[in-house]
Enzyme design. Structure first.
Site, short mmCIF file in Angstrom:
data_model
loop_
_atom_site.label_atom_id
_atom_site.label_comp_id
_atom_site.label_asym_id
_atom_site.label_seq_id
_atom_site.Cartn_x
_atom_site.Cartn_y
_atom_site.Cartn_z
N GLU A 50 82.87 20.42 -32.97
CA GLU A 50 83.59 20.04 -33.31
C GLU A 50 83.89 18.41 -32.31
OE1 GLU A 50 84.11 23.82 -35.49
OE2 GLU A 50 83.96 23.25 -33.34
N PHE A 112 95.10 34.23 -40.88
CA PHE A 112 93.98 34.07 -39.64
C PHE A 112 93.34 32.50 -39.50
CE2 PHE A 112 89.76 33.86 -40.21
CZ PHE A 112 88.19 34.82 -39.03
N GLN A 113 92.89 31.91 -38.40
CA GLN A 113 92.30 30.75 -38.44
C GLN A 113 93.77 29.98 -38.36
OE1 GLN A 113 88.24 29.84 -39.63
NE2 GLN A 113 88.01 30.45 -37.44
N LYS A 162 94.38 24.58 -47.47
CA LYS A 162 93.10 25.13 -48.50
C LYS A 162 93.52 24.80 -50.14
CE LYS A 162 89.82 28.76 -49.64
NZ LYS A 162 89.70 29.95 -49.72
N MET A 477 80.06 11.80 -9.07
CA MET A 477 81.65 11.05 -9.02
C MET A 477 82.24 11.75 -8.08
SD MET A 477 82.10 7.75 -8.79
CE MET A 477 81.91 6.79 -10.03
#
Length: 578
Positions: A50, A112-113, A162, A477
């Site tokens: 993602e 959940f999630q 949802k 760096m």
């Protein structure tokens, strides 16, 4: 006729002219992905992470000027977008990020999630929404694109439960947006513009400092007109590179920590700074109390909160850069006339002397590959006609110093947040925006590994992106700072034993892998890579000791620069002591 929230989502994106969505599926957004399955007008690009999706959308937006679009699932899918969203926020890049969410009745129950992505992203979005009713969806999407792309651009997040995407409503597309609390100022104050124009006409040592706002506003033409007519040198921040031709006689290159000697000297010696679409970042200003001590400052920006935030400003002008510069050019030509020709000759002569005194350079006598040489060769072979993405670190600075950007939207780089792993997914996004353009990611061996999995995205979509890895086997760096300020104590920056074989990695992903280990091999490798119509990963094994110079140490004024010879003097002193 009522349609589902998922179908409304698709219709809204079509109305906004969206062609590409970058994303990753998951349980609560499956109905949207299912609706997209047979969709011919929208392409969903499946990335491998993602974060990669958001960076790809970001690169798409920077290259095209259009809003990038992202679609991910809830929970970890949503939280994985945060780094990409913060990257876009810091650099004022327009994104609309859609995250899935558990059904509204389960929000707050630790389902959940479930993750409070609205709360998590509030500090790094321009605005965000939690949609609670499918009937609000079309209006919210319309507002989101409007907010993301107007005023000072930025990312907007829409959280989609949802039950909202599965619920049904009539599709009603609002033709316009009117938000009482959001009214960007586009027209600059005419009195202030007149004052700035007269100050510019009278100044003996003026400098224009141009930033990303010039590119966002599409004001490159107006900036060039102003600089040429008034004969004013222009220095560009990292985000502004390309907004004024880098090869122009008035270009000073980049200012600040790793800016050119002549840009920093010009700022410090100037009597007038005209700051255009930039925010006086600490990497540009160095020690604030010592910044441009003799200069009056004119600051033009569409974001009123950016003006006077970091430095004192004598003439603040809130407005769209393109419109303000258009008016200023008109005032200069019609009211002020050219009063500066004779006055500026001494200033131009002084700047030319600084250019000759300390140009950007490196050791060209060795057969060891110098990273600057690779960047110079890329510029020479492309003649500047390419889109360059970068990772973050030394590779980014060399790409900024040794490649001349003559056009806007040809450099894609994470400036404000400095996000490692940005470059390759950004290159993928840019290649989708411009399928026939040469797109090159100039990378480091550490940074490229942050999102190396996105090579699969390039291969799957037959994108001929080129990745040029400046492989010094260190986190370069950070190593540079350890050498200069931490007595060469290389705490966790040496990657030598664990740097993978990038040629084999490319081949494992069914891309092309090439390698150069000496200077004479650089040009042939680049030419071969550019001739191949597939993703290519080039491993340039460069001198690990090379540093980015000039360098302004943290806390110093920008004219207190370190150079390569200072390092050599220090080495001699150390040897003498030993």
């Amino acid at each position: 006729m009522k349609i589902s929230g998922a179908e409304i989502f698709i219709e809204c994106l079509k109305k906004e002219g969206v062609k590409h969505i970058f994303g990753y599926p998951g349980g609560v957004v499956l109905n949207i992905f299912d609706a997209l399955h047979d969709e011919k007008d929208l392409q969903l690009i499946l990335t491998r992470h993602e974060q990669g999706a958001v960076h790809a959308a970001d690169g798409y937006a920077r290259a095209s000027g259009k809003a990038g679009v992202v679609l991910v699932t809830s929970g970890p899918g949503a939280t994985n977008t945060v780094t990409g969203i913060a990257t876009a926020s810091m650099d004022s890049i327009p994104l609309v990020v859609f995250s899935g969410q558990v059904p509204t009745l389960l929000i707050g129950n630790d389902a959940f999630q479930e993750a409070d992505i609205v709360g998590i992203t509030r500090p790094c979005t321009k605005y965000n929404y939690l949609v609670k009713d499918v009937q609000d969806l079309a209006r919210i999407i319309k507002e989101a694109f409007y907010i993301a792309t107007t005023g000072r651009p930025g990312p907007v997040l829409i959280d989609l439960p949802k039950d909202v995407t599965s619920g049904k409503a009539e599709f009603v597309w609002p033709e316009s947006v009117s938000m009482a609390t959001y009214k960007p100022t586009y027209e600059g104050n005419r009195y202030m513009i007149n004052q700035a124009a007269h100050m510019l006409a009278k100044a003996k040592k003026p400098v224009i400092v141009a930033g990303g706002g010039v590119i966002a506003s599409g004001a490159s033409k107006e900036l060039k007109e102003l600089a040429e007519y008034a004969d004013v040198p222009v220095t560009m921040t990292l985000m502004g590179l390309g907004c004024f031709p880098g090869s122009h006689r008035l270009s000073l290159g980049m200012p600040g920590m790793h800016g050119t000697y002549y840009a920093n000297r010009a700022i410090q010696e100037s009597d007038l700074l005209v700051a255009v679409g930039m925010r006086f970042d600490d990497r540009v200003t160095g020690k604030i109390s010592a910044f441009a001590p003799n200069a009056k400052i004119v600051h033009i920006d569409i974001d009123p909160t950016s003006i006077r935030k970091n430095v004192r400003v004598d003439v603040p002008i809130v407005g769209d850069v393109k419109r303000v510069l258009s008016v200023m050019n008109k005032v200069l030509k019609e009211e002020v006339k050219d009063q500066w020709q004779e006055v500026r000759k001494a200033w131009t002569k002084q700047i030319d002397a600084w250019r000759k005194e300390r140009p950007l350079t490196y050791d060209r006598t060795t057969d060891t590959i110098k990273p600057q040489y690779v960047v110079e060769k890329i510029y020479e072979l492309t003649k500047g006609d390419a889109i360059i993405a970068t990772e973050v670190g030394q590779n980014q600075m060399w790409a900024s110093q040794f490649y001349r950007y003559d056009k806007p939207r040809t450099l894609l780089s994470s400036g404000g947040l400095g996000t490692m792993g940005y470059g390759m997914p950004a290159a993928i996004g840019a290649q989708f925006a411009f399928p026939n353009k040469l797109v090159i990611d100039i990378a480091g061996d550490g940074s490229i590994q942050m999102n190396i999995q996105e090579l699969a995205t390039a291969v799957l979509n037959k994108l001929p992106i080129k990745v040029a890895i400046l492989n010094n086997r260190y986190l370069g760096m950070v190593r540079q700072w350890q050498e200069l300020f931490f007595q060469e104590r290389y705490a966790h920056t040496k990657l030598d034993e664990t740097v993978p074989d990038f040629v084999k990695i490319a081949e494992a992903y069914n891309a092309v892998g090439l390698r150069a280990t000496k200077k004479s091999e650089v040009e042939p490798v680049l030419k071969e890579a550019f001739s191949i119509k597939r993703p290519v990963m080039m491993d340039f094994v460069v001198d690990w000791r090379e540093k980015v110079y000039p360098m302004v140490p943290a806390g110093a004024a920008i004219d207190e620069m370190l150079f390569a010879e200072d390092e050599k003097k220090s080495e001699k002193k150390l040897k003498a002591v030993k």
